[in-house]
Design a protein around this motif. Sequence first.
Motif, short mmCIF file in Angstrom:
data_model
loop_
_atom_site.label_atom_id
_atom_site.label_comp_id
_atom_site.label_asym_id
_atom_site.label_seq_id
_atom_site.Cartn_x
_atom_site.Cartn_y
_atom_site.Cartn_z
N THR A 198 14.76 -2.49 -0.07
CA THR A 198 14.12 -2.29 -1.37
C THR A 198 13.65 -3.60 -1.98
O THR A 198 12.50 -3.72 -2.43
CB THR A 198 15.07 -1.57 -2.33
N VAL A 199 14.52 -4.59 -2.02
CA VAL A 199 14.16 -5.87 -2.65
C VAL A 199 13.03 -6.54 -1.88
O VAL A 199 12.08 -7.08 -2.48
CB VAL A 199 15.39 -6.80 -2.72
N ALA A 200 13.09 -6.50 -0.55
CA ALA A 200 12.04 -7.13 0.26
C ALA A 200 10.69 -6.46 0.04
O ALA A 200 9.65 -7.14 -0.04
CB ALA A 200 12.43 -7.07 1.73
N ILE A 201 10.68 -5.14 -0.06
CA ILE A 201 9.41 -4.43 -0.28
C ILE A 201 8.84 -4.75 -1.64
O ILE A 201 7.65 -5.07 -1.78
CB ILE A 201 9.62 -2.91 -0.12
N ALA A 217 -0.72 -1.98 -8.68
CA ALA A 217 -1.70 -2.99 -9.10
C ALA A 217 -2.99 -2.32 -9.55
O ALA A 217 -4.03 -2.42 -8.89
CB ALA A 217 -1.98 -3.96 -7.95
N PRO A 218 -2.97 -1.62 -10.68
CA PRO A 218 -4.14 -0.83 -11.08
C PRO A 218 -5.37 -1.67 -11.42
O PRO A 218 -6.48 -1.14 -11.45
CB PRO A 218 -3.63 -0.06 -12.31
N ASP A 219 -5.20 -2.97 -11.66
CA ASP A 219 -6.35 -3.80 -11.99
C ASP A 219 -7.01 -4.43 -10.76
O ASP A 219 -8.01 -5.13 -10.89
CB ASP A 219 -5.98 -4.88 -13.00
N VAL A 220 -6.46 -4.20 -9.58
CA VAL A 220 -7.07 -4.72 -8.36
C VAL A 220 -8.19 -3.76 -7.94
O VAL A 220 -7.94 -2.57 -7.76
CB VAL A 220 -6.03 -4.87 -7.23
N PRO A 221 -9.41 -4.25 -7.78
CA PRO A 221 -10.52 -3.35 -7.41
C PRO A 221 -10.38 -2.80 -6.00
O PRO A 221 -9.75 -3.42 -5.14
CB PRO A 221 -11.76 -4.26 -7.53
N ASP A 278 9.58 -5.97 -11.45
CA ASP A 278 10.47 -5.47 -10.41
C ASP A 278 10.54 -3.94 -10.45
O ASP A 278 10.51 -3.28 -9.41
CB ASP A 278 11.88 -6.05 -10.59
N GLU A 279 10.63 -3.38 -11.66
CA GLU A 279 10.73 -1.93 -11.80
C GLU A 279 9.45 -1.25 -11.33
O GLU A 279 9.49 -0.22 -10.63
CB GLU A 279 11.00 -1.56 -13.26
N GLN A 280 8.29 -1.81 -11.69
CA GLN A 280 7.02 -1.21 -11.29
C GLN A 280 6.82 -1.29 -9.77
O GLN A 280 6.34 -0.33 -9.15
CB GLN A 280 5.87 -1.94 -12.00
N ALA A 281 7.21 -2.41 -9.19
CA ALA A 281 7.07 -2.56 -7.74
C ALA A 281 8.03 -1.66 -6.99
O ALA A 281 7.70 -1.12 -5.93
CB ALA A 281 7.29 -4.02 -7.34
N SER A 282 9.22 -1.47 -7.52
CA SER A 282 10.21 -0.61 -6.86
C SER A 282 9.85 0.86 -6.98
O SER A 282 10.16 1.66 -6.09
CB SER A 282 11.60 -0.84 -7.47
N TYR A 283 9.18 1.23 -8.08
CA TYR A 283 8.86 2.64 -8.30
C TYR A 283 8.04 3.24 -7.17
O TYR A 283 8.22 4.39 -6.80
CB TYR A 283 8.12 2.82 -9.63
N VAL A 284 7.12 2.45 -6.60
CA VAL A 284 6.17 3.01 -5.62
C VAL A 284 6.74 3.06 -4.21
O VAL A 284 6.08 3.57 -3.29
CB VAL A 284 4.85 2.22 -5.62
#
Length: 219
Positions: free
Chosen positions: A21-24, A61-65, A42-48
Amino acid sequence: MTARKFDLIAFDWDGTLFDSTVAIARSIQLAVADVGGTVPSDEQASYVIGMALLPALAHAAPDVPKEKYNDLANRYRYHYLKQQALITLFEGVLPLLEGLRERGHLLTVATGKSRRGLNEALQHADLRGMFDGSRTADETAGKPHPLMLQELMAEFGVEPERLLMIGDTTHDLQMARNAGCASVGVAYGAHAAADLQSCAPLYVARDVAQLQQWLGANA
């Protein structure tokens, strides 16, 4: 020995069997930074975690085109592969799986990883041959769509009430609900116990020992 309630047990991989989990989450954050996006918490990255890779990265990353998604995915793979050799199974997973096989359960994996990623992880963990089947997000629909579990049920001739899904995210447990199957959550991975409870699992385990104890008495 109690009679089996479930013939087939489907496990998520990352955060359920594999302590990744932490590595991802860190790899997601580094990848987003590499392409110039707003780095998720950390929470946002772990959620997905548990979702198929591109939808997961897009959500984190919703702002990445969209035209940068391939670069984003490549940077994620780069950062994850640098850490992969250090990731191990959670303590107690191997005897848990061996005990379930001894009881006659069919064991499968239903994961958001790619087929290549799962094969590499199984080889790294020396678990090739442990599982009777598997489905990955690049060869069927990603979670929480129920198709992974529906395909596994069809492959092994198992009805929904005889399949148990075990996972560390709401994506896993919602997939089980969508497939008409029971689930068990594990709160030592990506999502908190309260979030897992919202998907109505039969049980939420705080560690592998609790999971093994519950399965021994209830699966």
